[in-house]
Design an enzyme around this catalytic site. Structure first.
Site, PDB file in Angstrom:
ATOM      1  N   ARG A   1      -4.954   1.395  -0.749  1.00 18.02           N
ATOM      2  CA  ARG A   1      -4.724  -0.345  -0.218  1.00 18.02           C
ATOM      3  C   ARG A   1      -4.586  -0.849  -1.626  1.00 18.02           C
ATOM      4  O   ARG A   1      -5.487  -0.734  -2.613  1.00 18.02           O
ATOM      5  CB  ARG A   1      -5.914  -0.586   0.263  1.00 18.02           C
ATOM      6  CG  ARG A   1      -6.039  -2.047   0.701  1.00 18.02           C
ATOM      7  CD  ARG A   1      -7.010  -2.531   1.513  1.00 18.02           C
ATOM      8  NE  ARG A   1      -6.770  -3.926   1.884  1.00 18.02           N
ATOM      9  CZ  ARG A   1      -7.746  -5.062   2.126  1.00 18.02           C
ATOM     10  NH1 ARG A   1      -8.845  -4.814   1.764  1.00 18.02           N
ATOM     11  NH2 ARG A   1      -7.217  -6.131   2.563  1.00 18.02           N
TER      12      ARG A   1
ATOM     13  N   ASP B   1      -3.119  -9.295   8.432  1.00 17.33           N
ATOM     14  CA  ASP B   1      -2.188  -9.091   9.126  1.00 17.33           C
ATOM     15  C   ASP B   1      -1.852  -7.858   9.759  1.00 17.33           C
ATOM     16  O   ASP B   1      -1.056  -7.578  10.605  1.00 17.33           O
ATOM     17  CB  ASP B   1      -0.540  -9.550   8.074  1.00 17.33           C
ATOM     18  CG  ASP B   1      -0.810  -8.564   6.900  1.00 17.33           C
ATOM     19  OD1 ASP B   1      -1.724  -8.262   6.528  1.00 17.33           O
ATOM     20  OD2 ASP B   1       0.299  -8.782   6.321  1.00 17.33           O
TER      21      ASP B   1
ATOM     22  N   CYS C   1       0.729  -1.304  -0.002  1.00 17.13           N
ATOM     23  CA  CYS C   1       0.024   0.017   0.045  1.00 17.13           C
ATOM     24  C   CYS C   1       0.810   1.245   0.070  1.00 17.13           C
ATOM     25  O   CYS C   1       2.028   1.210  -0.163  1.00 17.13           O
ATOM     26  CB  CYS C   1      -0.745   0.162   1.124  1.00 17.13           C
ATOM     27  SG  CYS C   1      -1.804  -1.424   1.465  1.00 17.13           S
TER      28      CYS C   1
ATOM     29  N   ALA D   1      -4.927  -4.622  -2.159  1.00 16.63           N
ATOM     30  CA  ALA D   1      -5.694  -5.777  -1.519  1.00 16.63           C
ATOM     31  C   ALA D   1      -4.975  -6.991  -1.651  1.00 16.63           C
ATOM     32  O   ALA D   1      -5.026  -7.449  -2.946  1.00 16.63           O
ATOM     33  CB  ALA D   1      -7.054  -5.839  -1.491  1.00 16.63           C
TER      34      ALA D   1
ATOM     35  N   GLY E   1      14.254 -12.872  -6.658  1.00 16.07           N
ATOM     36  CA  GLY E   1      15.439 -13.817  -6.003  1.00 16.07           C
ATOM     37  C   GLY E   1      16.582 -12.467  -5.579  1.00 16.07           C
ATOM     38  O   GLY E   1      17.736 -12.716  -5.498  1.00 16.07           O
TER      39      GLY E   1
END
Length: 608
Positions: free
Chosen positions: A48, A98, A2, A50, A359
Site C-alpha cells: 500500500r 475508494d 499500490c 496510502a 499532462g
C-alpha cells in the site's frame, strides 16, 4: 496507488513463499503497508501507498460477510458519487476509501461494475463462495496487470518481476515479442517478453473459475465520430468543463499534491486549472545541459506566471551511466529513453509531495504529434517515382550529417526519420507513420534467425477502419499510449513511490475528444487546435503557441561520450556484426544519429 499479486490453483498447490517474495519485490509500489489473504490453494497480497483514507483503507479488504476479498491498485475518482448511489440501494460502508466502492460495486453490478468506475485501476476480487477471481484494468491502461494461466492455475501481479517470483519456473523468451520490441521500442499488449506471461489489455477483464479463464473487453475507444455536427464554440466549452472537472476530481487527496510542469501546453494548462481550484500547486520539472533538449526556461516562465513553487532536477551524462539499471525496472525490454528523466522527475517530485498531476494523453487525444502532419503528406512522397526517391532524395540526404541537436530543430534529421518510416510504409506494413525504431529489413539483417514478424504488426490494425491521420491517432491511443507512455510513467513513478494522475484520460474528457472532428483537432498545420482554444482561456499566447518539444534525452551525445568500445560490449551476442557496423560506425563518425537504435539494442542485451 499500490502493488497487487496473487494466485489461485485448482491443482491444490500452495505457494505462500513465492507470494511473500513478490510482496517484497514490490516494496517500492507500497512502502506504507502490506497485507495478505490465504485460503486453501489461493493467495492474494497487497502493498500500500496510502493516499485516501490513510487509516481505514487497509487491504486486502472484505465485504460485510467476508465472502468477497479485494486488492486494488489505483484511484476511483468518482467514488463519492458512486457511494451515494450504492447507499440508496441499501449498501453500508465502514471506511472512507475508494477501495470499498469496488466491493459494493461488485456486489451490486457484478463484473459490469467497471463500467461505472472513473479512474485508473487494476484490481482483483476473489469470491470465496464460488472460488473464482475477477481481475480488471482501467480504460487506458494506466495501472498494469501481468498474468500467467496454465494447467488450472492463474497467477497475476502488478509487475513482471513479482510474477516471476510466484511462478515455478522462469519462462523462456518469446522471439515474436522481441521482433515487436525491435520494431516499436516496446512490447504491445497482450504480449510480454516471456512465453506464457501476458499483459491484461487496457479496458479488459478476466474471470477465472473452475480452472477456466474467460477474457473480454469492456471498453474500446470510439472508432468513428457521431453524425452530429457540434459547433467549435460548443465543443470548446464542453472540453473546458470536462478537463476542469477532471482536474478538480484528481486534486482530492489526503496527502500533499503537486504537478509536473514542462512548460509545454499540456502540463501548463493542467497547472493553470489547478491554480484556479485553490492555491497554486508545487510544480516539478527536469532540465539538461544540452540546450536544444532543455525546456527548463519555459517551465520557469510558466511557474512564475501562475505563481507556483517550482523545483527542477538537471539530468546529465552521469545519469546515463546508471540508466541501464533503471530501465530494468520495466521487467522486459523497453527502449523509451525518456524513462530516464521520468525517473529523476518522479524522484525529485517525491521529495515534496506524494501525488502529482501530469499532462500525459493530450497528444493522442487531441492531435499533438508531428507525425500526424507527416502522415498527411505521406501519399505525396510515395507518389514520387522510386528511382527519384532512391537516387536523388535519399542519396542527397545521406551525404548530410545529422548533428546532435533535438530532431525537431534539425531539418536533416527530421527528413531522414520521415523517409525511413515512409519507405517502411511502402513495404506492406499498415501504411502508418508509427513511432518505430527498426524497419523489418533492419531486423532481418541484424538477427537473421529471428522469425518474420510483419504479420504481428498487421494484427494490431485489423479492426481500424479509418484513414490517414485518424487511423494513426487511434493506433497511438491503443498502442503507444497504453504500452509506452503510461508504462513509462507508472514504472518510474512507482519506483519512487509517487502516484501520478492524468486528467486528460478522464472518461468524460475522452468522450468529448471522440466527438471532436479531426478538422478541429488539426487545423491545417496547427496541431491540437481545439485544445489550444481552451488553453487561451488560462494561459498567455506565447505558451499556447510555442513549438512542441518532446520529452527526450540527448542520447546521441551520451552514447558518443561512452565510447564505441564500451557500447559494442553492450550489444546482444546474437547480432550480425556486419549489420551492427552499419549502425555504430555512422553514429560515431557523426554521419547519422542512430542513438535510438543503439539504445534499443543495449536494453535488449540486458535480457538475452
Amino acid at each position: 496507488m499500490c502493488g497487487i499479486a496473487g494466485y489461485i490453483d485448482f491443482r491444490g498447490k500452495f505457494n505462500k513463499k513465492g507470494l511473500e517474495d513478490a510482496s517484497e519485490m514490490m516494496l517500492h509500489r507500497g512502502p506504507d503497508g502490506k497485507g495478505s489473504f490465504y485460503e486453501a490453494s489461493t493467495g492474494i497480497i497487497h502493498r500500500r501507498l496510502a493516499i485516501i483514507d490513510l487509516e481505514g483503507g487497509v487491504q486486502p479488504m472484505y465485504n460485510e460477510d467476508r465472502s468477497l476479498v479485494v486488492v486494488f491498485n489505483g484511484e476511483i475518482y468518482n467514488f463519492k458519487e458512486l457511494k451515494g448511489q450504492l447507499e440508496k440501494k441499501g449498501h453500508h460502508f465502514t471506511t472512507l476509501s475508494d477501495t470499498e466502492i469496488i466491493l459494493h460495486g461488485f456486489e451490486e453490478w457484478n463484473t459490469n461494475c467497471v463500467d461505472k468506475f472513473h479512474g485508473m485501476f487494476a484490481f482483483a476480487v476473489y469470491n470465496r463462495k464460488k472460488g473464482s477471481i475477477f481481475i480488471s484494468r482501467d480504460r487506458c491502461g494506466e495501472k498494469p496487470v501481468y498474468y500467467c494461466y496454465q494447467d488450472g492455475q492463474l497467477c497475476f501481479a502488478s509487475e513482471i518481476q513479482a510474477l516471476l517470483k510466484i511462478l515455478e519456473e522462469i519462462p523462456s523468451p518469446d522471439y515474436e515479442s522481441i521482433y515487436l520490441y525491435l520494431r516499436l521500442g516496446y512490447i504491445p499488449s497482450p504480449r510480454s517478453f516471456f512465453k506464457g506471461i501476458k499483459k491484461l489489455e487496457a479496458g479488459s477483464s478476466i474471470e477465472f473459475e473452475e480452472g477456466k479463464l474467460k477474457k473480454w473487453s469492456y471498453y474500446k475507444p470510439v472508432l468513428k465520430q457521431n453524425d452530429e455536427s457540434p459547433t467549435e464554440t460548443d465543443l470548446c466549452d464542453e472540453l473546458d468543463a470536462a478537463i476542469r472537472n477532471a482536474v478538480k476530481k484528481m486534486m482530492i487527496s489526503d496527502v500533499p499534491l503537486g504537478a509536473f510542469l514542462s512548460g509545454g501546453l499540456d502540463s501548463s494548462l493542467i497547472v493553470a486549472m489547478m491554480a484556479r481550484e485553490g492555491d497554486a500547486p508545487k510544480t516539478f520539472s527536469i532540465s539538461f545541459n544540452e540546450e536544444s533538449y532543455d525546456e527548463s526556461k519555459y517551465a520557469n516562465w510558466v511557474s512564475q506566471w501562475i505563481g507556483t513553487e517550482h523545483k527542477h532536477h538537471r539530468v546529465s551524462f552521469n545519469d546515463f551511466e546508471s540508466s541501464l539499471t533503471l530501465m530494468l525496472s520495466f521487467g522486459e525490454p523497453f527502449a523509451d529513453s525518456s524513462g530516464i528523466p521520468m525517473y529523476y522527475l518522479a524522484k525529485t517530485t517525491r521529495e515534496d509531495v506524494k501525488v502529482a498531476l501530469s499532462g500525459d494523453g493530450a497528444d493522442e487525444l487531441f492531435g499533438g504529434y508531428r507525425r500526424y502532419l507527416a502522415q498527411d503528406i505521406l501519399r505525396y512522397y510515395l507518389a514520387i517515382p522510386l528511382k527519384i526517391r532512391d537516387q536523388l532524395i535519399r542519396k542527397m540526404l545521406s551525404h548530410l550529417a545529422d548533428g546532435d541537436t533535438y530532431y525537431a530543430y534539425s531539418f536533416v534529421k527530421s527528413a531522414k526519420i520521415f523517409i525511413e518510416r515512409a519507405e517502411e510504409c511502402r513495404s506492406g506494413t499498415p501504411g502508418l507513420m508509427l513511432n518505430s525504431v527498426f524497419s523489418h529489413n533492419d531486423i532481418m539483417m541484424l538477427f537473421p534467425d529471428f522469425p518474420d514478424g510483419r504479420h504481428l504488426i498487421e494484427e494490431y490494425f485489423d479492426q481500424i477502419n479509418l484513414k490517414n491521420i485518424e487511423a494513426l491517432m487511434y493506433a497511438d491511443r491503443v498502442l503507444y499510449l497504453a504500452d509506452d507512455i503510461l508504462v513509462k510513467v507508472d514504472r518510474m513513478s512507482m519506483r519512487n513511490s509517487l502516484e501520478v494522475r492524468t486528467p486528460y484520460l478522464d472518461p468524460e474528457v475522452m468522450a468529448v475528444s471522440e466527438r471532436i472532428p479531426i478538422e478541429m483537432k488539426i487545423k491545417g498545420r496547427n496541431l491540437k487546435y481545439l485544445l489550444k482554444k481552451v488553453a487561451l482561456r488560462y494561459l498567455p499566447l506565447e505558451i499556447v503557441n510555442r513549438k512542441k518539444h518532446g520529452f527526450m534525452v540527448p542520447m546521441s551525445n551520451w552514447i558518443k561520450a561512452s565510447g564505441e568500445k564500451e557500447i559494442r560490449a553492450k550489444m546482444p551476442n546474437l547480432i550480425n556484426l556486419k549489420a551492427l557496423d552499419q549502425i555504430l560506425i555512422p553514429h560515431f563518425k557523426n554521419k547519422r544519429d542512430n542513438s535510438q537504435k543503439i539504445f534499443t539494442l543495449m536494453i535488449l542485451d540486458c535480457y538475452l
